[in-house]
Design an enzyme around this catalytic site. Structure first.
Site, mmCIF file in Angstrom:
data_model
loop_
_atom_site.group_PDB
_atom_site.id
_atom_site.type_symbol
_atom_site.label_atom_id
_atom_site.label_comp_id
_atom_site.label_asym_id
_atom_site.label_seq_id
_atom_site.Cartn_x
_atom_site.Cartn_y
_atom_site.Cartn_z
ATOM 1 N N LYS A 1 0.831 -1.278 0.006
ATOM 2 C CA LYS A 1 0.013 -0.054 0.098
ATOM 3 C C LYS A 1 0.876 1.298 0.077
ATOM 4 O O LYS A 1 0.760 2.163 -0.660
ATOM 5 C CB LYS A 1 -0.863 0.054 1.384
ATOM 6 C CG LYS A 1 -2.201 -0.841 1.220
ATOM 7 C CD LYS A 1 -2.934 -1.218 2.549
ATOM 8 C CE LYS A 1 -3.520 -2.428 2.506
ATOM 9 N NZ LYS A 1 -4.469 -2.516 3.606
ATOM 10 N N GLN B 1 -4.897 -1.329 10.109
ATOM 11 C CA GLN B 1 -4.664 -2.728 9.423
ATOM 12 C C GLN B 1 -5.237 -3.872 10.264
ATOM 13 O O GLN B 1 -4.834 -3.948 11.408
ATOM 14 C CB GLN B 1 -3.246 -2.939 9.008
ATOM 15 C CG GLN B 1 -2.757 -4.168 8.276
ATOM 16 C CD GLN B 1 -3.435 -4.086 6.733
ATOM 17 O OE1 GLN B 1 -3.176 -2.884 6.048
ATOM 18 N NE2 GLN B 1 -3.780 -5.111 6.327
ATOM 19 N N ASP C 1 -10.847 2.631 3.712
ATOM 20 C CA ASP C 1 -11.403 1.262 3.817
ATOM 21 C C ASP C 1 -12.912 1.045 3.578
ATOM 22 O O ASP C 1 -13.288 0.231 2.988
ATOM 23 C CB ASP C 1 -11.049 0.587 5.064
ATOM 24 C CG ASP C 1 -9.479 -0.073 5.103
ATOM 25 O OD1 ASP C 1 -9.058 -0.560 3.797
ATOM 26 O OD2 ASP C 1 -8.889 -0.429 5.799
#
Ligand code: NAP
Length: 283
Positions: free
Chosen positions: A51, A95, A118
């Site tokens: 990422k 995460q 997200d």
């Protein structure tokens, strides 16, 4: 025309366009994404590295904030709160998975919807259901972009999804309904899975079970999207028996090189979307 839907190529196009848009920004401030990692999960290390690399390639400032495995919930929430309030930050990823002493739902809901790249926050998911969201979870968004790229229309199509998770199956179901598809969302209790799948125009497998989708699940006019990310004997593979299924169907995504690259590309898109909303609101 190739029947392989090349996610790497589609993601590259999205990333190049995004890089150009960021280059042409008139405001000095660049989009910024923070990733919070708790502990040192090896798979997470790899995902985070990818990422951050992708951020760098398009001109988004990506930053990792790593905390000890034993951090308590309240200290983590304090860190999130600081980021929620920081106007120079556009996106925040915590995460997953988190250590077992921290409730993932509570944490994802604590991320401000204005930084929720997200798309896991309950408010974001509710707005998706109401067809009123600017942000969509990256994997479902990547799937819709792949279908659009291949000019595969969704209106009136019979779509079967294997999987009902909060990050793939459920948001994807709503997003497809909002595109006027007729959607069947399956789970481990679904009866006659093979027969349900076989009738689909588009079959999306997000089960996380290698070799689940065989030639018995498909038909010759079908598009197959393989979301699965599995390791079998050290080899990375999807849910679909690619060798036999690809011989029958009209379109298919490979693993690797299908949905995976699109997920990261769409995270970057979401960061830029939230950046633009913030800049417009600040004017
Ligand atoms: P998840 O939370 O484990 O959910 C899996 C879903 O599939 C569940 O709803 C489960 O049903 C259903 N399922 C599993 N086996 C089944 C079977 N034999 N028949 C019917 N339904 C079945 O997984 P997830 O987070 O959605 O992820 C799914 C897969 O996609 C994983 O392999 C994950 O690694 C991968 N993934 C890939 C990307 C990418 O970018 N490539 C992104 C996200 C996820 P129940 O609800 O009844 O248990």
């Amino acid at each position: 025309m190739s029947k392989i839907i090349n996610g790497k190529e589609c993601a590259q196009i999205l990333n190049t366009n995004l890089k150009n848009s960021i280059k042409q920004l008139k405001v000095k401030r660049k989009p910024k994404l923070i990733i919070i990692q708790i502990g040192n999960n090896l798979a997470s290390n790899k995902y985070i590295k990818n990422k951050l690399k992708a951020c760098d390639e398009v001109g988004i400032i990506g930053e990792l904030k790593k905390f000890d495995e034993n951090i308590d919930k309240n200290s983590l929430k304090l860190e999130i709160e600081k980021i929620n309030k920081n106007l120079s930050i556009d996106g925040l990823i915590v995460q997953l998975p988190l250590p077992s002493h921290i409730d993932e739902k509570e944490i994802t809901n604590f991320i401000s919807p204005s930084k929720d790249v997200d798309g896991f926050n309950a408010l974001t998911l509710g707005n998706i259901m109401l067809n009123n969201s600017k942000i969509y979870p990256a994997t479902p968004l990547g799937i819709l972009k792949l279908l659009e790229w291949k000019d595969i229309d969704l209106s009136g199509k019979n779509v079967v999804i294997i999987g009902r998770s909060n990050i793939v199956g459920k948001p994807l179901t709503n997003m497809l309904i909002n595109k006027s598809a007729t959607v069947t969302t399956c789970n481990t209790k679904t009866k006659n899975l093979k027969d349900i799948c076989k009738k689909a125009d588009i079959l999306i497998s997000a089960a996380g079970r290698a070799n689940l989708v065989t030639k018995k699940f498909v038909n010759k006019n079908m598009t197959v999207i393989d979301v699965g990310a599995n390791f079998v004997n050290g080899k990375y593979c999807g849910d679909v028996k690619f060798n036999e299924v690809s011989k029958i169907v009209k379109y298919i995504t490979p693993v690797p090189g299908g949905v995976g690259p699109m997920t990261i590309a769409c995270l970057l898109q979401n960061t830029f979307t939230l950046y633009k909303i913030k800049e417009t609101n600040l004017k």
